[in-house]
Design an enzyme around this catalytic site. Structure first.
Site, PDB file in Angstrom:
ATOM      1  N   ASP A  73      -2.689  -7.390 -11.105  1.00 41.92           N
ATOM      2  CA  ASP A  73      -3.294  -8.038  -9.936  1.00 41.92           C
ATOM      3  C   ASP A  73      -4.340  -7.152  -9.282  1.00 41.92           C
ATOM      4  OD1 ASP A  73      -3.771  -9.859  -7.886  1.00 41.92           O
ATOM      5  OD2 ASP A  73      -2.323  -8.853  -6.597  1.00 41.92           O
ATOM      6  N   ASP A 125      -1.107 -13.370  -0.523  1.00 43.86           N
ATOM      7  CA  ASP A 125      -1.968 -12.279  -0.991  1.00 43.86           C
ATOM      8  C   ASP A 125      -2.241 -11.320   0.170  1.00 43.86           C
ATOM      9  OD1 ASP A 125      -3.548 -10.626  -2.526  1.00 43.86           O
ATOM     10  OD2 ASP A 125      -5.267 -11.989  -2.633  1.00 43.86           O
ATOM     11  N   ASN A 159      -0.637  -2.615  -7.583  1.00 43.53           N
ATOM     12  CA  ASN A 159      -1.811  -1.774  -7.361  1.00 43.53           C
ATOM     13  C   ASN A 159      -1.556  -0.743  -6.272  1.00 43.53           C
ATOM     14  OD1 ASN A 159      -1.801  -3.785  -5.382  1.00 43.53           O
ATOM     15  ND2 ASN A 159      -4.031  -3.854  -5.224  1.00 43.53           N
ATOM     16  N   ASN A 176     -11.182 -11.727  -2.824  1.00 44.35           N
ATOM     17  CA  ASN A 176     -11.371 -11.907  -4.249  1.00 44.35           C
ATOM     18  C   ASN A 176     -10.165 -12.644  -4.829  1.00 44.35           C
ATOM     19  OD1 ASN A 176     -12.442 -11.610  -6.859  1.00 44.35           O
ATOM     20  ND2 ASN A 176     -11.404  -9.656  -7.182  1.00 44.35           N
ATOM     21  N   ARG A 188       0.804  -1.239   0.000  1.00 41.17           N
ATOM     22  CA  ARG A 188       0.000   0.000   0.000  1.00 41.17           C
ATOM     23  C   ARG A 188       0.830   1.280   0.000  1.00 41.17           C
ATOM     24  NH1 ARG A 188      -4.040  -3.151  -1.601  1.00 41.17           N
ATOM     25  NH2 ARG A 188      -5.109  -4.294   0.065  1.00 41.17           N
TER      26      ARG A 188
END
Length: 475
Positions: free
Chosen positions: A185, A334, A89, A307, A59
């Site tokens: 991803d 993940d 991401n 997800n 993040r």
């Protein structure tokens, strides 16, 4: 200096004395009461190559209120990980494109440190922030610009950051944190960009890591649980459609495609057949798909929302079977930090994902080893050896490095100060027998979003060693 007496080598069973001559003071972390020097009776403990995780989200930049490079790296070291691959991401996305708009979300963090793209920022994170991180990390570049799925990224925007490119022109930080994979991803590569992304992967030699699931509606697995909750469901074939599509493309292009967090029996069947055909296909699954089915949503609520979603009990059992028969190549966490406030928004609004680095080994050991499905050594292969190789790294070959070690008192001494390449020797010390209770409040991560809080699990990393130096201890 720390000496561990009578520790067992993971794949030979030999009992040795391990000498760790240094603690990496700049990176060193420890749990309360843990030691960093002296002698420890390590009878019953196991020495293994450090764990590697090719699927983490730290993040940073853009959402550091959830996790930062500092807290994510601390979580990794606490979990026994010595190398991770950071997914793209970030905010802005890790696409190599120059940031020209300072008002974009996350842009100020990058520009304020003197960088104009996210890759350069993350490669130089340590000197720019005056920190030393207790984990090695590689970077994964976006498959599409901005991860928007409309246009494939241009290799000219990021080729220079790859391993093996212009290495004589790079500083040590750029060399240490190369771009080694490509992915969007969080979502699958879109149909309109897939051919271009495959062409780029083939041209650059990067591994294509595919989020093998796509849906436009739904929040949890479609089935009795979704209906009981009154929440729209996601059919299991949303995963299979991407898996089948990409297997066909791999057959056509010979590009190595690695499927992330596979979760359904029908997808494992397709991957099993592709491997039998000799196609360059690999896959991973995550601890939560082994330990939980969608019935966990009834107990844990949105803490179990992810997800791909947690699937049926039959799919959970099929996931374990795919590990037993070798269809699954490796385990990845993940690791996806979110705030508890975000997770409390309800099934339709809460973000997907859970954190996993700090309890992955214990959860997997409880389900797979205690459950009689695989051995301790096989779990280490799945969490250390196979993911390291997927990322292009050589896991520590302890037996080979021991070949010239001296015998002392009937045991060989493995002195990390005298190995041939101490700078590349990454190890983890494991207690494979201990039982402990997962307490998210004691995590080193900023985040607490896990359904495993309060679980009693077995097996725990006790020390993490990077470059022959101790970086984490709970001994």
């Amino acid at each position: 200096m720390l000496t561990l007496r009578n520790i067992t080598v993971w794949n030979t069973g030999e009992a040795i004395d391990l000498v760790v001559p240094e603690t990496d003071g700049a990176r060193f972390l420890r749990d309360e009461g843990a030691v960093s020097e002296g002698e420890v009776d390590a009878t019953g403990l196991t020495l293994a190559p450090g764990f590697a995780d090719p699927h983490v989200h730290f993040r940073d930049p853009g959402q550091t209120y959830k996790e930062s490079m500092v807290s994510g790296a601390a979580a990794a070291a606490s979990g026994g990980y010595t190398n991770v691959l950071i997914m793209p991401n970030t905010v802005p996305a890790m696409d190599g494109v120059t940031i020209t708009d300072p008002t974009r979300a996350g842009a100020a963090e990058v520009l304020g440190r003197g960088f104009d793209d996210v890759i350069d920022f993350l490669q130089h994170y340590e000197p720019a922030h005056d920190v030393s991180l207790p984990v090695r990390y590689d970077l994964c570049v976006c498959a599409s610009k901005g991860r928007a799925g409309r246009e494939a990224t241009d290799p000219e925007d990021w080729r220079w950051y790859m391993r093996g490119v212009a290495e004589g022109e790079k500083d040590s930080f750029q060399l240490a944190h190369p771009v080694t994979a490509i992915s969007d991803d969080g979502s699958a590569v879109t149909p309109e960009t897939l051919d271009d992304v495959l062409r780029v992967a083939k041209e650059t030699g990067l591994l294509l890591i595919e989020h093998c699931e796509h849906h436009d509606t739904g929040a949890v697995n479609d089935g009795p649980v979704s209906r009981e909750l009154g929440v729209p469901g996601i059919p299991e074939d949303t995963e299979l459609r991407i898996v089948s599509r990409d297997i066909a493309k791999s057959r056509e292009t010979s590009v190595h495609i690695h499927f992330q967090h596979v979760s359904t029996a029908i997808s494992f069947d397709a991957i099993r057949k592709a491997k039998a055909e000799g196609l360059p296909i690999t896959c991973e699954t995550a601890p939560h798909y082994l330990a939980l089915s969608d019935e966990a949503l009834l107990e844990y609520g949105t803490l179990a929302k992810m997800n791909p979603p947690l699937r049926s009990e039959a799919d959970r059992r099929a996931t374990i079977e795919a590990i037993e028969d070798g269809t699954v190549d490796l385990l990845a966490t993940d690791h996806a930090p979110h705030t508890l406030e975000e997770k409390e928004r309800g099934f339709l609004e809460a973000p997907n994902g859970i954190i996993g680095l700090e309890c992955a080994y214990g959860v997997c050991h409880k389900v797979l080893v205690d459950g009689g499905h695989i051995s301790d050594a096989r779990l280490i292969e799945l969490m250390a050896v196979a993911p390291s190789r997927l990322m292009g790294h050589d896991p520590a070959d302890i037996a080979a490095m021991l070949a010239d070690s001296a015998h002392t008192g009937g045991r060989r001494t493995f002195d990390l100060g005298t190995v041939e390449h101490p700078e590349s020797t990454d190890l983890v010390v494991l207690d494979t027998k201990t039982t402990w209770t997962v307490d998210p409040e004691r995590f080193h991560s900023k985040a607490r979003n896990t359904p495993f809080g309060g679980w009693d699990v077995t097996g725990r990393p006790l020390a993490t060693i990077i470059g022959s130096k101790l970086v984490f201890s709970r001994l």
